[in-house]
Design an enzyme around this catalytic site. Structure first.
Site, mmCIF file in Angstrom:
data_model
loop_
_atom_site.group_PDB
_atom_site.id
_atom_site.type_symbol
_atom_site.label_atom_id
_atom_site.label_comp_id
_atom_site.label_asym_id
_atom_site.label_seq_id
_atom_site.Cartn_x
_atom_site.Cartn_y
_atom_site.Cartn_z
ATOM 1 N N GLU A 36 -0.887 -0.689 2.760
ATOM 2 C CA GLU A 36 -0.444 0.268 3.765
ATOM 3 C C GLU A 36 -1.593 1.247 3.982
ATOM 4 O O GLU A 36 -2.063 1.857 3.022
ATOM 5 C CB GLU A 36 0.799 1.013 3.283
ATOM 6 C CG GLU A 36 2.006 0.126 3.050
ATOM 7 C CD GLU A 36 3.157 0.889 2.427
ATOM 8 O OE1 GLU A 36 3.873 1.598 3.156
ATOM 9 O OE2 GLU A 36 3.318 0.777 1.205
ATOM 10 N N ARG A 262 2.471 -3.599 -12.727
ATOM 11 C CA ARG A 262 1.445 -2.768 -12.099
ATOM 12 C C ARG A 262 0.480 -2.266 -13.166
ATOM 13 O O ARG A 262 0.792 -2.283 -14.366
ATOM 14 C CB ARG A 262 2.060 -1.590 -11.347
ATOM 15 C CG ARG A 262 2.826 -0.617 -12.202
ATOM 16 C CD ARG A 262 3.238 0.609 -11.414
ATOM 17 N NE ARG A 262 2.082 1.464 -11.131
ATOM 18 C CZ ARG A 262 2.123 2.484 -10.296
ATOM 19 N NH1 ARG A 262 3.225 2.770 -9.641
ATOM 20 N NH2 ARG A 262 1.062 3.207 -10.093
ATOM 21 N N LYS A 272 -0.666 7.461 -4.683
ATOM 22 C CA LYS A 272 -1.368 8.040 -3.522
ATOM 23 C C LYS A 272 -0.766 9.395 -3.147
ATOM 24 O O LYS A 272 -1.498 10.315 -2.768
ATOM 25 C CB LYS A 272 -1.312 7.070 -2.337
ATOM 26 C CG LYS A 272 -2.214 5.870 -2.501
ATOM 27 C CD LYS A 272 -2.254 4.996 -1.263
ATOM 28 C CE LYS A 272 -1.075 4.108 -1.147
ATOM 29 N NZ LYS A 272 -1.186 3.116 -0.048
#
Length: 568
Positions: A36, A262, A272
């Protein structure tokens, strides 16, 4: 195909693909990396990049780069450019052109209409807060929206008016009609479309409704013929919605989604959203600040593509969440820089030292290796005179039993040069040491001292051979292992995560850098140095100028952080 499978034998995803290929020998592996564009990539994304591109290469398939650009309010073209740059820098090539989910907006709108016609989607007028309230909790089931049973024609008409801009933001949305009592909260009538009046970086002002990520993501995978869709474990529940959308629309291709853990790295923030907070609070300078583990930050700090790829290979791919030691990342870059860095001397916190028994006009030149084990890296000249700089920490005025460096009455050897002995010191009116007065034994060049202990060795730079420079020493940004889990994570910021020193490098090294700095900046490469006894450094390519060199410490010569903190 070259057999590299031994490298992936412990990778459960590799084993899944291996079995899939056994069942269908005509299967062509197609993966994708779908960022994204709402921030810079970090080391966690690097793990995903390596997985998707490496597996595609291993099986002669391909990997698409697709920007899932469904939220123009948070997206920016600068993020797209940085992501492309990071992937290229890591050494990977995507398949043909770059893809965008926004390319499929017309098709996505069609599939949304299809769900409405199947009575599997409806236009809702609940507010954002009401939708959250109606959704229920992990303990309590949700309840149906009062707008859930609109008829097909009304829903189609309202959805069309949403697209035409009849309603305000938040006034209407399109929701899937699934099950408000589902144990998976994501399946309790998730939002598929929302209204946003903002210019999109690709489609400009063509649309005022935008699909949610979960709706666009799976259909984009299908359109592109992706065979294996990999994501991290926090999207495990989303898999239900992923498959539900594919099953209930007329897509012709069904990708398989698999989840892996992850990357969680000690002393680091990878979110982020939280990185943006660090920037807004002026705790870090930008997305490429060397104290954070964005790929841009690591590159600026001096990490190489191969060191990051090697790190990702070492940590592997599993389904078990764990917290990776930061020292493993440092080990990967330290091991590489040990073999390629030019050895030279730099004094970061200088104090002047005067050799009183050497003439002021005396000058000697030594030829020293750029690397002790790699003669192919060449040599450089070191100038020796009677006035030099040494590190302030290499001299102690007061006696300390275990201190092995320079002190009054003690001897040390200057690296590549002679043994010296401290005789006395000079101070200013405030009591600060301005100069150390020493004698020099000119019979000890390259020789062990006669009838004396072999002394410790320190580095130095002749004042005649010095060039003023700035040095930035980086430590972990957070003082705790897992700041991601802390609500008040800002309270655990290390106040000494950066220490700036003003000292000197050798003039010849400055001349070498000045000749090459334009090329290394334009090629996004760097020069690496081991400043002897100090650490591995690179040039800060952002802030350095022709007449002002700034060096970033990439990593210390050994893992001092963990040792220091264990002792505490």
């Amino acid at each position: 195909m070259k057999d590299k499978t031994s490298e992936y034998s412990n990778n459960f995803i590799y084993n899944i693909i291996k079995e899939d290929l056994k069942k269908n020998k005509f299967l062509s592996l197609r993966t994708r990396f779908p960022p994204e564009p709402n921030g810079y990539l970090h080391i966690g994304h690097a793990k995903s990049i390596c997985l998707n591109f490496e597996l595609a290469n291993l099986y002669n398939g391909y990997c698409n780069l697709r920007f899932d650009d469904t939220n123009p309010r948070k997206e920016n073209i600068k993020y797209i450019n940085s992501i492309k740059n990071d992937i290229k820098w890591l050494g990977y090539k995507w398949n043909k052109k770059i893809f965008y989910s926004s390319e499929y907006f017309s098709k996505l709108y069609h599939y949304a209409q299809e769900l409405i016609k199947k009575k599997l989607a409806y236009v809702d007028q609940l507010t954002k807060d009401q939708i959250r309230e109606y959704r229920g909790t992990l303990i309590n089931s949700g309840k149906n929206s009062p707008y859930r049973n609109r008829d097909i024609e009304e829903n189609l008409e309202l959805f069309k008016k949403m697209k035409q801009g009849y309603f305000n933001e938040g006034e209407m949305c399109l929701r899937a009609k699934i099950d408000m009592s589902s144990p998976y909260i994501i399946m309790r009538d998730p939002v598929l479309y929302r209204i946003m009046y903002i210019k999109h970086h690709q489609t400009k002002n063509q649309w005022c409704i935008y699909p949610m990520y979960d709706f666009a993501h799976c259909i984009s995978d299908s359109i592109e013929g992706i065979t294996h869709s990999f994501c991290t474990l926090e999207f495990q529940d989303n898999k239900c919605l992923y498959n539900w959308i594919l099953k209930n629309t007329s897509v012709s291709h069904y990708p398989k989604q698999y989840e892996f853990s992850r990357l969680n790295l000690k002393h680091s923030i990878l979110s982020k959203r939280k990185i943006k907070i660090l920037i807004e609070k002026n705790i870090i300078d930008s997305w490429d600040d060397p104290r954070i583990q964005t790929i841009s930050g690591l590159r600026r700090k001096g990490y190489t593509p191969s060191s990051i790829r090697n790190f990702c290979k070492k940590i592997g791919v599993t389904k078990q969440n764990n917290l990776i030691e930061f020292s493993m990342l440092e080990y990967c870059i330290r091991s590489e820089l040990d073999t390629k860095s030019i050895r030279t001397m730099a004094v970061l916190d200088p104090i002047k030292l005067y050799l009183y028994n050497i003439d002021d006009n005396y000058k000697e030149i030594f030829t020293v290796p750029n690397h002790p084990k790699k003669p192919e890296l060449g040599t450089h000249k070191v100038i020796f005179t009677n006035t030099i700089y040494i590190e302030r920490e290499d001299f102690k005025e007061k006696y300390e039993k275990n201190y092995k460096r320079l002190k009054i009455g003690a001897e040390i050897r200057l690296r590549y040069a002679y043994i010296i002995k401290a005789e006395k010191i000079e101070k200013d009116i405030y009591g600060n040491i301005t100069q150390i007065i020493c004698s020099c034994d000119l019979t000890t060049l390259g020789k062990k001292p006669t009838n004396r202990k072999n002394p410790a060795v320190i580095h130095w730079i002749s004042i005649q051979n010095s060039y003023a420079s700035e040095f930035r020493l980086y430590e972990k940004l957070f003082n705790i292992d897992n700041p991601e889990q802390e609500k008040n994570f800002l309270s655990f910021v290390n106040p000494k995560s950066i220490i700036v020193k003003h000292g000197f490098i050798e003039k010849q090294m400055n001349e070498k850098i000045q000749k090459e700095i334009h090329d290394i900046k334009s090629q996004n490469k760097n020069l690496f140095f081991q400043f002897e006894r100090v650490g591995y450094f690179c040039i800060d390519l952002v802030d350095s100028k022709k007449n002002k060199l700034i060096f970033n410490r990439t990593v210390s010569l050994r893992d001092t952080w963990n040792k220091k903190n264990k002792n505490n």
